[in-house]
Write a protein that holds these residues in place. Structure first.
Motif, PDB file in Angstrom:
ATOM      1  N   GLU A  42      45.958  31.789  30.464  1.00 47.60           N
ATOM      2  CA  GLU A  42      45.194  32.260  31.773  1.00 47.60           C
ATOM      3  C   GLU A  42      45.584  33.792  32.207  1.00 47.60           C
ATOM      4  O   GLU A  42      46.812  34.406  31.784  1.00 47.60           O
ATOM      5  N   GLY A  43      44.667  34.378  32.984  1.00 45.39           N
ATOM      6  CA  GLY A  43      45.072  35.524  33.632  1.00 45.39           C
ATOM      7  C   GLY A  43      44.582  35.317  34.850  1.00 45.39           C
ATOM      8  O   GLY A  43      43.555  34.639  35.282  1.00 45.39           O
ATOM      9  N   TRP A  44      45.427  36.005  36.094  1.00 41.13           N
ATOM     10  CA  TRP A  44      45.175  35.893  37.377  1.00 41.13           C
ATOM     11  C   TRP A  44      45.124  37.206  38.043  1.00 41.13           C
ATOM     12  O   TRP A  44      45.771  38.301  37.507  1.00 41.13           O
ATOM     13  N   ALA A  45      44.398  37.401  39.207  1.00 40.04           N
ATOM     14  CA  ALA A  45      44.193  38.510  39.763  1.00 40.04           C
ATOM     15  C   ALA A  45      43.796  38.259  41.152  1.00 40.04           C
ATOM     16  O   ALA A  45      43.330  37.200  41.440  1.00 40.04           O
ATOM     17  N   GLU A  46      43.764  39.261  42.095  1.00 42.14           N
ATOM     18  CA  GLU A  46      43.759  39.144  43.363  1.00 42.14           C
ATOM     19  C   GLU A  46      42.601  40.134  43.902  1.00 42.14           C
ATOM     20  O   GLU A  46      42.927  41.389  43.606  1.00 42.14           O
ATOM     21  N   CYS A  47      41.488  39.781  44.489  1.00 44.21           N
ATOM     22  CA  CYS A  47      40.477  40.570  45.090  1.00 44.21           C
ATOM     23  C   CYS A  47      41.144  40.670  46.779  1.00 44.21           C
ATOM     24  O   CYS A  47      41.209  39.987  47.540  1.00 44.21           O
ATOM     25  N   ALA A 111      42.406  40.687  36.117  1.00 44.94           N
ATOM     26  CA  ALA A 111      42.762  39.556  35.509  1.00 44.94           C
ATOM     27  C   ALA A 111      42.722  39.661  34.152  1.00 44.94           C
ATOM     28  O   ALA A 111      43.324  38.868  33.165  1.00 44.94           O
ATOM     29  N   VAL A 112      41.600  40.379  33.611  1.00 40.70           N
ATOM     30  CA  VAL A 112      41.413  40.325  32.139  1.00 40.70           C
ATOM     31  C   VAL A 112      43.128  41.056  31.657  1.00 40.70           C
ATOM     32  O   VAL A 112      43.548  40.805  30.596  1.00 40.70           O
ATOM     33  N   ALA A 117      48.059  40.315  28.678  1.00 43.63           N
ATOM     34  CA  ALA A 117      49.360  40.387  28.612  1.00 43.63           C
ATOM     35  C   ALA A 117      49.876  38.997  28.045  1.00 43.63           C
ATOM     36  O   ALA A 117      51.049  39.049  27.218  1.00 43.63           O
ATOM     37  N   ALA A 118      49.380  37.941  28.645  1.00 42.91           N
ATOM     38  CA  ALA A 118      49.639  36.564  28.435  1.00 42.91           C
ATOM     39  C   ALA A 118      49.453  36.367  27.115  1.00 42.91           C
ATOM     40  O   ALA A 118      50.212  35.673  26.207  1.00 42.91           O
ATOM     41  N   ALA A 351      54.730  38.486  31.583  1.00 40.12           N
ATOM     42  CA  ALA A 351      53.644  38.578  30.528  1.00 40.12           C
ATOM     43  C   ALA A 351      52.624  37.729  30.880  1.00 40.12           C
ATOM     44  O   ALA A 351      52.316  36.663  30.523  1.00 40.12           O
ATOM     45  N   GLY A 352      51.891  38.329  32.044  1.00 43.57           N
ATOM     46  CA  GLY A 352      50.790  37.556  32.842  1.00 43.57           C
ATOM     47  C   GLY A 352      51.361  36.613  33.865  1.00 43.57           C
ATOM     48  O   GLY A 352      52.646  36.316  33.868  1.00 43.57           O
ATOM     49  N   LEU A 353      50.759  36.261  35.111  1.00 41.47           N
ATOM     50  CA  LEU A 353      51.146  35.690  36.141  1.00 41.47           C
ATOM     51  C   LEU A 353      51.295  33.953  35.997  1.00 41.47           C
ATOM     52  O   LEU A 353      51.668  33.543  36.972  1.00 41.47           O
TER      53      LEU A 353
END
Length: 377
Positions: A42-47, A111-112, A117-118, A351-353
């Motif tokens: 998975e990859g995570w990010a916030e708008c 997120a990408v 990183a993960a 390495a990723g959230l």
């Protein structure tokens, strides 16, 4: 390949409302982007767009529509055509034909990076070129009707170890509050943030702030008031810091050419993601401008990415991204962000959230969910 995208719209109440020139911020609304590949990585990010379109024209409502109807479908089509393996530095190409909506675009792009990183097992901070293990942290204080209460709040921030106090100001609400804090803390690093609330007729009052030894005055005039900003900076000893004005490397170069500022507030969401941040920082360095990382009341997910940005070697001043407990009773991470020592936060070397996200907390604060199979677009 990334196969699934899930959007989580969340709403977290702030422990204390923040009073700025734009009004009161009482809760943090955000959209979390979760990307999942065929192996479950998975990859995570916030708008980070706010609930109201007062900071920029984007807000949570518009971001939700743009992400679901325009950006995610474009990203899905780009994925099918992109050279394999995917590198996150090219993810922004998916939105080359889209104008604006930088915070929405940034959420997908970041997120990408987080997924990459993960996928590769590399700390995101290393992928971006970060060089610090810990970053200095400053505190932001909203406007207050009581100078005594404001000064006491500044006292508390100093006692907790914050390395700078930044005060929200507006015309007629500037000299007295700054003086109240400066009198009690003559050697404290201080800054002021006007959120574009001043107008040319207010310039005399801004010039008088030179006597308070501020690190910078942030966004004193509206974002597109370039010539007045340049005139003001020419008259001020205090550096002007630009925030809302700078959404691209091109605007940064314009500011440098006009002499409209000496400092850049870096917010990955406002600039469109990690890739645009790196390009903007190179341009700022060439122009001799200092840089630092501001905040958007991020949840822990956006806060981690902001702290990783603050670890980049070009950053000169303390970040606004303080410990989670200053903002929320409960954050969205298993381990909330806190001080490693007074005034210093350790840069996350994840390495990723995905492993840090508190799924139960995300579920608790989620008000809407959208899920898409990217292979279906």
């Amino acid at each position: 390949m990334i196969q699934t995208c899930v959007l989580h719209r969340v709403s977290l109440p702030l422990k204390l409302p923040m009073h700025t020139a734009h009004g009161h911020v009482r809760e943090k609304q955000a959209i979390l982007v979760q990307l999942i590949d065929a192996d479950g990585i998975e990859g995570w990010a916030e708008c980070v767009a706010l609930a109201e379109p007062t900071y920029t024209e984007e807000c949570t409502d518009t971001a939700w529509v743009v992400l679901t109807r325009h950006l995610i479908p474009r990203f899905a089509r780009w994925l099918r055509q992109a050279p394999q393996p995917i590198h996150p530095s090219r993810a922004g190409e998916a939105f080359d034909d889209v104008r604006g909506h930088l915070m929405s675009r940034a959420a997908v792009e970041m997120a990408v990076w987080d997924w990459y990183a993960a996928r590769t097992g590399q700390p995101l901070v290393d992928l971006l070129g970060g060089g610090r293990d810990r970053v200095e942290v400053g505190a932001t204080l909203g406007m207050s009707d009581s100078l005594d209460l404001l000064a006491e709040a500044a006292d508390a921030m100093v006692e907790q170890g914050f390395r700078r106090v930044k005060l929200k100001i507006a015309p007629g609400r500037d000299h007295a509050p700054i003086q109240a804090i400066r009198t009690r803390h003559p050697h404290l690093a201080m800054a002021a943030d006007a959120n574009g609330s001043y107008r040319p007729e207010d310039l005399r009052g801004l010039r008088e702030l030179d006597g308070y030894n501020l690190q910078f005055i942030e966004q004193p005039l509206p974002e597109d008031d370039w010539f007045d900003l340049a005139e003001l900076q020419a008259d001020l000893q205090t550096p002007i810091c630009l925030d809302e004005s700078i959404r691209s490397e091109r605007e940064l170069r314009l500011a440098a050419r006009l002499g409209a500022a000496r400092v850049l507030n870096v917010k990955p969401g406002r600039l469109g993601g990690f890739g645009p941040v790196l390009r903007a920082l190179r341009a700022a360095e060439q122009a001799g401008m200092a840089a630092w990382v501001g905040g958007m009341y991020e949840t822990g997910i956006g806060r981690v990415h902001g702290l990783i940005t603050a670890a980049l070697p070009q950053m000169r001043y303390a970040t606004d991204l303080g410990p989670s407990h200053r903002y929320f009773e409960q954050d969205l991470l298993k381990e909330p962000i806190g001080f490693a020592e007074p005034g210093m936060i350790e840069v996350p070397r994840c390495a990723g959230l995905a492993e840090r996200v508190d799924r139960a907390a995300v579920h608790r604060f989620t008000t809407a969910t959208w899920r898409a199979d990217l292979t279906s677009f």
